[in-house]
Enzyme design. Sequence first.
Site, PDB file in Angstrom:
ATOM      1  N   GLU A 109       5.575   8.937   8.214  1.00 53.72           N
ATOM      2  CA  GLU A 109       5.847   7.530   8.552  1.00 53.72           C
ATOM      3  C   GLU A 109       5.443   6.612   7.405  1.00 53.72           C
ATOM      4  O   GLU A 109       4.529   5.811   7.553  1.00 53.72           O
ATOM      5  CB  GLU A 109       5.038   7.136   9.788  1.00 53.72           C
ATOM      6  N   GLY A 126       0.632   6.225   4.922  1.00 54.40           N
ATOM      7  CA  GLY A 126      -0.573   6.097   4.109  1.00 54.40           C
ATOM      8  C   GLY A 126      -0.405   6.509   2.661  1.00 54.40           C
ATOM      9  O   GLY A 126      -1.357   6.440   1.884  1.00 54.40           O
ATOM     10  N   CYS A 160      -6.714 -24.355   2.305  1.00 57.49           N
ATOM     11  CA  CYS A 160      -8.062 -24.910   2.363  1.00 57.49           C
ATOM     12  C   CYS A 160      -9.086 -23.841   2.688  1.00 57.49           C
ATOM     13  O   CYS A 160      -9.651 -23.822   3.784  1.00 57.49           O
ATOM     14  CB  CYS A 160      -8.108 -26.041   3.386  1.00 57.49           C
TER      15      CYS A 160
HETATM   16  N1  LLP Z   1       2.031   5.075  10.865  1.00 58.74           N
HETATM   17  C1  LLP Z   1       1.069   4.499  11.589  1.00 58.74           C
HETATM   18  C2  LLP Z   1       0.779   5.003  12.926  1.00 58.74           C
HETATM   19  C3  LLP Z   1       0.367   3.411  11.075  1.00 58.74           C
HETATM   20  O1  LLP Z   1      -0.585   2.855  11.796  1.00 58.74           O
HETATM   21  C4  LLP Z   1       0.681   2.921   9.785  1.00 58.74           C
HETATM   22  C5  LLP Z   1      -0.011   1.776   9.219  1.00 58.74           C
HETATM   23  C6  LLP Z   1       1.706   3.555   9.067  1.00 58.74           C
HETATM   24  C7  LLP Z   1       2.345   4.634   9.645  1.00 58.74           C
HETATM   25  C8  LLP Z   1       2.149   3.108   7.707  1.00 58.74           C
HETATM   26  O2  LLP Z   1       1.142   3.190   6.760  1.00 58.74           O
HETATM   27  P1  LLP Z   1       1.491   2.915   5.212  1.00 58.74           P
HETATM   28  O3  LLP Z   1       2.388   4.024   4.751  1.00 58.74           O
HETATM   29  O4  LLP Z   1       2.153   1.605   5.140  1.00 58.74           O
HETATM   30  O5  LLP Z   1       0.162   2.917   4.533  1.00 58.74           O
HETATM   31  N2  LLP Z   1      -2.073  -4.354   6.724  1.00 58.74           N
HETATM   32  C9  LLP Z   1      -2.687  -3.282   5.971  1.00 58.74           C
HETATM   33  C10 LLP Z   1      -2.107  -1.951   6.319  1.00 58.74           C
HETATM   34  C11 LLP Z   1      -2.256  -1.601   7.772  1.00 58.74           C
HETATM   35  C12 LLP Z   1      -1.598  -0.292   8.056  1.00 58.74           C
HETATM   36  C13 LLP Z   1      -1.605  -0.020   9.492  1.00 58.74           C
HETATM   37  N3  LLP Z   1      -0.915   1.153   9.858  1.00 58.74           N
HETATM   38  C14 LLP Z   1      -2.506  -3.568   4.493  1.00 58.74           C
HETATM   39  O6  LLP Z   1      -1.947  -4.609   4.148  1.00 58.74           O
HETATM   40  O7  LLP Z   1      -2.945  -2.794   3.650  1.00 58.74           O
END
Ligand code: LLP
Length: 430
Positions: free
Chosen positions: A288, A246, A359
Amino acid sequence: MKEIYTIKNGELYIEDLSAAELARRFGTPLYVYSKQAVTERCGEIRETFLERYPGRAHASYASKAFLTPLFARLIAEQGLSLDVVSGGELYTAMRGGFPTERIAFHGNNKTIEEMEAAVDAGVGRIIVDALDEIDLLEEICPRYGRVQPVLFRITPEVKAGAHDAIQTGHRGSKFGIPMEEHILYPLIERAIHSPQVEFRGLHFHIGSQLFEAAPYLEALDHVLAAALEIRRRFGYSVPELVIGGGFGARYTDEERLPYAGFLDPVMARVRAWREENAFEPELCVGIEPGRSIVAEAGVTLYTVGSVKETPGGPKYVSVDGGMSDNIRPALYGAKYAATIANKAGELPDDVVTVCGKLCESGDRLIDGARLQCAARGDILCVFSTGAYGYSMANNYNKIPRPAVVLADGKDAQLLARRETYADMIACENM
Ligand code: LLP
């Protein structure tokens, strides 16, 4: 450190490669990743987290943000572990030779086949997310002669994230095990006593695109309280906590917080808590990150097609991709910045809407984009598309997924070739 994106002779360069030349060589739309950008972010994690807190810190790249077999290999070389959330991600990582003991398997609804594949592969962790997963693992593990290390993903009841669709840590989320006493502790007790699983600790992921430590600390307090309760009830001190991903990335003008800005306060809080509660042994904190490693490392190159003025409406600059290769603006209202690669030295004194060729009226990549005067044949570069672009790409309107290239100095390595029409109907009966 060398700048990754530069302007030379009026043109945009990615590392030592002209963007327009890459577009000519590999065609468009094209995802281009800078290897230097990826390795700099991984290096920051190593230096300011893994090496600053040896034995107490762990980092897994969340592969959902972007994954191909060769990219998995690059992440392995960078010394990070890997998160996967599906049999497909596990397969891709393994095809890239990623060491399976460094893989953690996630998912709110893992199928039995996926759990079997994960146990069979010998993944290092399974993140238990559903109430019956311990039952399933007790049935699966003996068949593979494995005792599976597990973490429990809990819902810490913290609301954080740039958009409702990417908030995951709140009460009522489909992810995680609720922290209600009568649900959580009996399940933990079972896991602690199960001969088939090794209960390692707790996990949370509160949301995405965060720019401050506060929500992590808030969620951390909940899991630290739970760790004490586990010790009180069962005499067991969990050795691990994972605080999810995140960490925010820069798309337009956001100020990215360095990893240490999140993680030093987290580690300080954990340390103070351990001292206060005489918590032994050492507690390892895992992260993560997905987006923060790859978002800014990737761009998408498009060829400009029609340029259309509308009476009383925006001027549309249309490109040869759109929501098929980047669904984030349509899905989350995500904002991006762009430049015309072959005119990068000129002033961006036009304000246009960049739209795709699909589209859907909602197939707009950037509203109010400040661009140089665009014409058919120009190469448009949209920045910070490295996270959740290729991984969420789709074939709507039977548009092939773009190729993916890794820029490394003067070299360009193809990570994925462009899909063909034949690829797209390969599963369809004639
Ligand atoms: N760990 C877990 C358990 C997660 O569910 C996620 C993301 C991450 C780590 C990694 O999060 P990050 O560091 O990438 O923010 N498709 C959406 C993002 C969905 C994220 C889902 N989980 C977008 O394009 O913004």
